[in-house]
Design a protein around this motif. Structure first.
Motif, short mmCIF file in Angstrom:
data_model
loop_
_atom_site.label_atom_id
_atom_site.label_comp_id
_atom_site.label_asym_id
_atom_site.label_seq_id
_atom_site.Cartn_x
_atom_site.Cartn_y
_atom_site.Cartn_z
N UNK A 156 0.70 -1.09 0.10
CA UNK A 156 0.32 0.02 0.11
C UNK A 156 1.10 1.37 -0.47
N UNK A 157 0.31 1.80 -0.54
CA UNK A 157 1.74 3.35 -1.38
C UNK A 157 0.34 4.17 -0.54
N UNK A 158 0.15 4.83 -0.01
CA UNK A 158 -0.76 5.90 0.13
C UNK A 158 -0.85 7.76 -0.60
N UNK A 159 0.47 8.14 -0.66
CA UNK A 159 0.76 8.75 -1.43
C UNK A 159 0.13 9.09 -3.37
N UNK A 160 -0.30 7.35 -3.13
CA UNK A 160 -1.05 7.17 -5.12
C UNK A 160 -1.79 6.96 -3.99
N UNK A 161 -2.65 6.30 -3.63
CA UNK A 161 -3.99 5.84 -2.72
C UNK A 161 -3.89 4.49 -4.15
N UNK A 162 -2.76 4.10 -3.58
CA UNK A 162 -3.19 2.63 -4.55
C UNK A 162 -1.89 1.77 -3.96
N UNK A 163 -1.86 0.40 -4.63
CA UNK A 163 -0.60 -0.46 -4.15
C UNK A 163 0.50 -0.74 -5.66
N UNK A 164 1.40 -1.04 -4.87
CA UNK A 164 2.65 -1.39 -6.34
C UNK A 164 2.85 -2.68 -5.84
N UNK A 165 2.92 -3.61 -6.62
CA UNK A 165 3.41 -4.79 -6.84
C UNK A 165 5.15 -4.98 -7.24
N UNK A 166 5.53 -5.57 -5.95
CA UNK A 166 6.93 -5.60 -6.65
C UNK A 166 7.63 -7.29 -6.82
N UNK A 167 7.89 -6.77 -8.00
CA UNK A 167 8.29 -8.79 -8.64
C UNK A 167 9.46 -8.86 -7.76
N UNK A 168 9.66 -10.16 -7.94
CA UNK A 168 11.49 -10.60 -7.47
C UNK A 168 12.59 -10.28 -7.89
N UNK A 169 13.62 -9.80 -6.38
CA UNK A 169 14.64 -9.60 -6.99
C UNK A 169 14.42 -7.74 -7.40
N UNK A 170 13.31 -7.17 -7.01
CA UNK A 170 13.31 -5.82 -7.80
C UNK A 170 12.70 -5.03 -5.68
N UNK A 171 13.32 -4.28 -5.31
CA UNK A 171 13.73 -3.86 -4.11
C UNK A 171 12.07 -3.05 -4.01
N UNK A 172 11.05 -3.77 -2.66
CA UNK A 172 9.94 -2.72 -2.74
C UNK A 172 10.42 -1.72 -1.75
N UNK A 173 8.75 -1.12 -2.32
CA UNK A 173 8.59 0.59 -1.53
C UNK A 173 8.26 0.36 -0.02
N UNK A 174 8.26 -0.97 0.52
CA UNK A 174 7.63 -0.58 1.93
C UNK A 174 8.45 0.85 2.87
N UNK A 175 8.80 1.29 3.04
CA UNK A 175 9.60 3.11 3.74
C UNK A 175 8.86 3.84 2.84
N UNK A 176 7.22 4.58 2.77
CA UNK A 176 6.86 4.68 2.26
C UNK A 176 7.16 6.59 3.02
N UNK A 177 8.38 6.96 3.96
CA UNK A 177 8.67 7.94 4.37
C UNK A 177 9.44 8.90 2.79
N UNK A 178 10.31 7.93 1.78
CA UNK A 178 10.79 8.83 1.31
C UNK A 178 9.82 8.88 0.28
N UNK A 179 9.24 7.66 -0.20
CA UNK A 179 8.09 8.19 -1.18
C UNK A 179 6.99 9.87 -0.82
#
Length: 374
Positions: A156-179
């Protein structure tokens, strides 16, 4: 790799995401194997092909991990020494745990008791089956399963009001503060042309596209390029965001160039760590060196960077400011935020103090002489 089982010789293709070599010797083990015995075998350099219950294999890896942690002395020293000791211990554990193996059949199924259906997860990570059996480590397979679950669920990315779906081997945006920093910083011009360098999942490109920008997002990792394209399409932003495979720079100039490089100047031990660790800060330095020549008149560069490396003694603020100045850039402004992730409050972490005090900043950079922001 080859092994003997029930009086016959068998072989399978070896695969390791962290480029570990195939074990020269392989023994077959099952539910009767203890963590102590597995430790002894792993230290001999042999691989252990698991032929028992799937859940027992997972328990064996967990027990072996606990045993390795217990037997290693607690590190001592300053923050930098603790960081390097922690990295060395993690690498040693990964090497030994990675010697517990499973066989994926030609269709990527597991012929083990109580094994889950891992075919879809393996296709997500490895691509379609090639028609031959493949051997992987149990920790890697567990990571593949977990990554597929994250991919299906999304972040869940509140700044988008949507979800981002990470693929295997791609860094997941779990730290929302930088977004959030990118979502809230003032644009240099209305509806800017934007380059998002090292886009990963495409989360920052999507945020900027939602803000009215026209974005070219780049990444050198083909997995990231495919992941970002899928996320952009899923969010209906295909008209605002184009994703290209490139080593940093696309052609031309932009009103705004955004980069969230790996934050820690240390050698990554696998492709999965490339989103966090950057040996000698290579990506950071190349971004700064090339930024001015890729900015349009009145353009601005946004460098999103944590100061954790500074708090760990791996880089100084003076070194960062010198790099900015040497690239012919100055700091127009800086926006800061503090971490909200669980590790920032985990007092059992040897690096707790550095993580607790960490600050993530969005540095607004423009061509010109040093502005003196420290």
């Amino acid at each position: 790799m080859s092994w003997s089982e029930n009086g016959s010789t068998h072989s399978a293709r070896w695969h390791s995401e962290n480029s570990a070599p195939a074990p020269a010797t392989v023994v077959v083990i099952d539910d009767r194997s203890s963590a102590k015995a597995a430790h002894r075998t792993a230290e001999s350099g042999a691989g252990m092909l698991w032929r028992g219950d799937f859940h027992a294999a997972r328990r064996l890896v967990q027990d072996l991990d606990r045993r390795l942690r217990r037997l290693r002395p607690e590190p001592e020293g300053d923050a930098a020494q603790l960081f390097h000791a922690q990295r060395a211990a993690r690498a040693e554990r990964a090497e030994l745990l990675g010697r517990v193996l499973v066989l994926l059949e030609a269709d990527r199924s597991l012929a083990l008791r109580r094994a889950p259906d891992v075919r879809e997860a393996c296709a997500h990570a490895y691509g379609p089956p090639t028609g031959e059996a493949m051997c992987v480590s149990v920790p890697e397979l567990l990571g593949v399963i977990s990554a597929h679950q994250w991919h299906q669920k999304g972040v869940d990315v509140p700044a988008l009001g949507a979800r981002i779906h990470p693929d295997y081997g791609v860094f997941s945006p779990v730290r929302g503060e930088y977004v959030d920093l990118v979502a809230e910083a003032p644009m240099p011009v209305p509806r800017p042309a934007v380059f998002d360098i090292g886009t990963g999942t495409g989360v920052l490109a999507a945020v900027l596209g939602r803000r009215g920008a026209n974005v070219v997002a780049t990444d050198i990792n083909p997995r990231a390029v495919a992941c970002a394209r899928a996320n952009v399409d899923r969010l209906g932003l295909g008209a605002q965001v184009r994703v290209e495979e490139a080593d940093l720079w696309p052609a031309g100039r932009a009103d705004l160039v955004v980069c969230n490089p790996p934050w820690i100047p240390a050698r990554p031990t696998s492709a999965l760590e490339l989103g966090v660790y950057d040996q000698d800060s290579d990506v950071l330095h190349r971004f700064l060196a090339g930024l001015a020549e890729h900015l349009a008149p009145a353009g601005e560069g946004w460098l999103v960077l944590s100061d954790l490396a500074e708090r760990l003694g791996l880089r100084t603020r003076a070194e960062l400011l010198d790099r900015i100045a040497d690239a012919g850039l100055s700091v127009r402004a800086r926006c800061d935020t503090v971490p909200r992730h669980p590790r920032a409050s985990d007092s059992t972490d040897p690096l707790h103090l550095a993580r607790r005090d960490e600050v993530t900043s969005l540095w607004r950079l423009v061509p010109g002489s040093r502005a003196g922001d420290r």
